[in-house]
Design a protein around this motif. Structure first.
Motif, PDB file in Angstrom:
ATOM      1  N   ALA A  40     -12.952   7.381  29.052  1.00  0.00           N
ATOM      2  CA  ALA A  40     -11.762   6.657  28.602  1.00  0.00           C
ATOM      3  C   ALA A  40     -12.108   5.365  27.874  1.00  0.00           C
ATOM      4  CB  ALA A  40     -10.850   6.359  29.793  1.00  0.00           C
ATOM      5  N   VAL A  44     -14.413   2.988  22.723  1.00  0.00           N
ATOM      6  CA  VAL A  44     -13.946   1.671  22.281  1.00  0.00           C
ATOM      7  C   VAL A  44     -14.978   1.009  21.362  1.00  0.00           C
ATOM      8  CG1 VAL A  44     -13.252  -0.634  23.021  1.00  0.00           C
ATOM      9  CG2 VAL A  44     -12.548   1.369  24.349  1.00  0.00           C
ATOM     10  N   SER A  73      -7.749  -0.686  20.617  1.00  0.00           N
ATOM     11  CA  SER A  73      -7.461  -1.392  21.865  1.00  0.00           C
ATOM     12  C   SER A  73      -5.965  -1.622  22.043  1.00  0.00           C
ATOM     13  CB  SER A  73      -8.205  -2.732  21.888  1.00  0.00           C
ATOM     14  OG  SER A  73      -9.603  -2.529  21.798  1.00  0.00           O
ATOM     15  N   THR A  76      -4.343   1.633  22.947  1.00  0.00           N
ATOM     16  CA  THR A  76      -4.719   1.973  24.316  1.00  0.00           C
ATOM     17  C   THR A  76      -3.847   1.248  25.322  1.00  0.00           C
ATOM     18  OG1 THR A  76      -7.027   2.409  23.703  1.00  0.00           O
ATOM     19  CG2 THR A  76      -6.589   1.908  26.010  1.00  0.00           C
ATOM     20  N   GLU A  80      -1.486   3.145  27.919  1.00  0.00           N
ATOM     21  CA  GLU A  80      -1.698   2.939  29.359  1.00  0.00           C
ATOM     22  C   GLU A  80      -0.357   2.721  30.066  1.00  0.00           C
ATOM     23  OE1 GLU A  80      -4.218   3.099  31.333  1.00  0.00           O
ATOM     24  OE2 GLU A  80      -6.067   2.371  30.419  1.00  0.00           O
ATOM     25  N   ALA A 127      -7.144   7.113  20.981  1.00  0.00           N
ATOM     26  CA  ALA A 127      -6.753   6.210  22.067  1.00  0.00           C
ATOM     27  C   ALA A 127      -5.964   6.925  23.152  1.00  0.00           C
ATOM     28  CB  ALA A 127      -5.939   5.032  21.507  1.00  0.00           C
ATOM     29  N   GLY A 130      -7.195   6.853  26.747  1.00  0.00           N
ATOM     30  CA  GLY A 130      -7.100   5.659  27.586  1.00  0.00           C
ATOM     31  C   GLY A 130      -6.455   5.870  28.946  1.00  0.00           C
TER      32      GLY A 130
END
Length: 418
Positions: A40, A44, A73, A76, A80, A127, A130
């Motif tokens: 996960a 990155v 990021s 992600t 999330e 992503a 994630g």
């Protein structure tokens, strides 16, 4: 004991044994969840060494290509937040398998992308992997009691921390040998392996009964109204803020002390992730024996003490490399202890929306830490000194300590008999 009572007692024991066996059968191996969490975060920064070649291959501006890291990021953090909630409604297995399938397709898309626009689109699709970290946390939480969950979270965090450390080295080696597309081929292969492993080990589980009837906004509202959730999440966000301040400020403030050597800078900055792995190991080893609030307070005190020593040494004019980076090891150790305990605490707030709690906490941790790092960057840009770096890290660490004390007090009140 009468024959009827004996029959009832036997049936009760059998039902209990069946439930225990079913729970054990539904629990995947810890190594599987560690690998899932590592995958996960591996994408990155695995491609960082390849960014110049990607820019040249697509004849694109480097700032645009850099979106493949910064944009990744941001997406992600968003995924999330919603991934955990979706897993509460539809179950953990469908979310993991869908995320992995999308990740595989996106990785292949990056390899075959004809333009920078298609490449960036596929990179953002990557992503989707994630939320697998949050779901792995949830699976552990659902198959372990609170303290054992914190212990397993520690081992999970070790893999989560190790992947970003080896990612750039692995990606750079592939780039050197086969070109920049090789990194995405490798990620696709890892994704296929994880998909097959998850297909075999993640059992079909029912979503919480209340999750299907409620709505996502109501679930988020329930969590955001909880003081315990805020205490644990703020502790994680401020702890990550300390790390982001270090990562963003160290190259600007400490480079001169190393003679401008990027290699030395990279080596010494690696002390913090190494400390994180040590802290995660300690959390895995002792997390089942010590209350979560106590672990948090100890972790944050260690960080504050280490950074106070670093600030004092920098103000005294000490310029030795170990005097500058040595205290920063406590940043890693403190965060390694903090994340497993705080994650376990945040997910224990509501047993019916554990996935939502895990996802929302992860999103708040990422975005909160990034915000703290960005604001601190403005101060460091105006005064790029080592003591400014330590002062800002210490300030964020103190806020994390306050949140840890708050969480410990709330837990103590909760454990008192009414």
């Amino acid at each position: 004991m009468t024959r009827t009572e004996s029959r009832i007692d036997h049936s009760s024991r059998q039902a209990t044994d069946d439930t225990t066996s079913e729970r054990a059968a539904a629990q995947p191996r810890l190594i599987t969840l560690i690998l899932l969490s590592a995958l996960a975060v591996l994408p990155v920064n695995m491609i960082l060494p390849s960014l110049p070649k990607i820019s040249a291959a697509f004849h694109a501006d480097f700032a645009l290509v850099n979106l493949s890291v910064a944009g990744f990021s941001i997406v992600t953090a968003f995924l999330e937040a919603i991934g955990g909630a979706i897993s509460d409604r539809f179950g953990r297995r469908p979310v993991v398998l869908t995320a992995l399938a999308t990740f595989i397709v996106a990785s292949i898309g990056c390899v075959l992308a004809p333009t920078i626009g298609v490449f960036l689109l596929c990179r953002m699709m990557q992503a989707c992997i994630g939320p697998c970290y949050s779901v792995a946390l949830v699976i552990i939480k659902e198959t372990s009691d609170e303290r054992r969950a914190a212990s397993k979270f520690g081992y999970l965090a070790m893999g989560w921390a190790l992947a970003p450390m080896v990612g750039p080295l692995f990606g750079g080696s592939l780039d050197e040998l086969f070109g920049w597309r090789a990194s995405f081929v490798a990620l696709a292969i890892f994704g296929i392996a994880a998909f097959l492993l998850s297909l075999r080990e993640l059992k079909v589980s029912k979503a919480p009964a209340s999750a299907g009837r409620g709505n996502y906004l109501a679930s988020y509202t329930l969590l955001l109204r909880s003081a315990r959730f805020w205490a644990y999440t703020l502790c994680m966000a401020c702890s990550m803020g300390v790390l982001y301040i270090f990562l963003g400020g160290a190259p600007l403030t400490v480079s001169d002390a190393l003679g401008g050597s990027s290699a030395k800078l990279g080596f010494y900055m690696g002390l913090v992730p190494a400390g994180f792995i040590l802290g995660s190991y300690l959390a895995g080893r002792y997390g089942a024996r010590i209350p979560l609030g106590t672990i948090l307070v100890i972790a944050r005190l260690l960080t504050c003490i280490g950074l106070s020593i670093g600030l004092a040494l920098s103000l005294s004019g000490m310029t030795e490399v170990l005097a500058l980076f040595g205290p920063c090891i406590f940043v890693g150790i403190g965060n390694g202890l903090t994340m497993p305990a705080a994650n376990s605490g945040a997910m224990s707030v509501r047993s019916d929306i554990v996935g939502t709690a895990a996802g929302l906490a992860a999103a708040m941790r990422i975005s909160g830490g990034a915000l703290i790092g960005s604001i601190s960057g403005l101060f460091i840009a105006r005064s790029p000194t080592i003591h400014m770096l330590f002062a800002l890290m210490l300030a964020s660490a103190v806020f994390a300590l306050v949140a840890a004390l708050w969480a410990a007090i709330l837990d103590r009140h909760l454990s008192k008999p009414s």
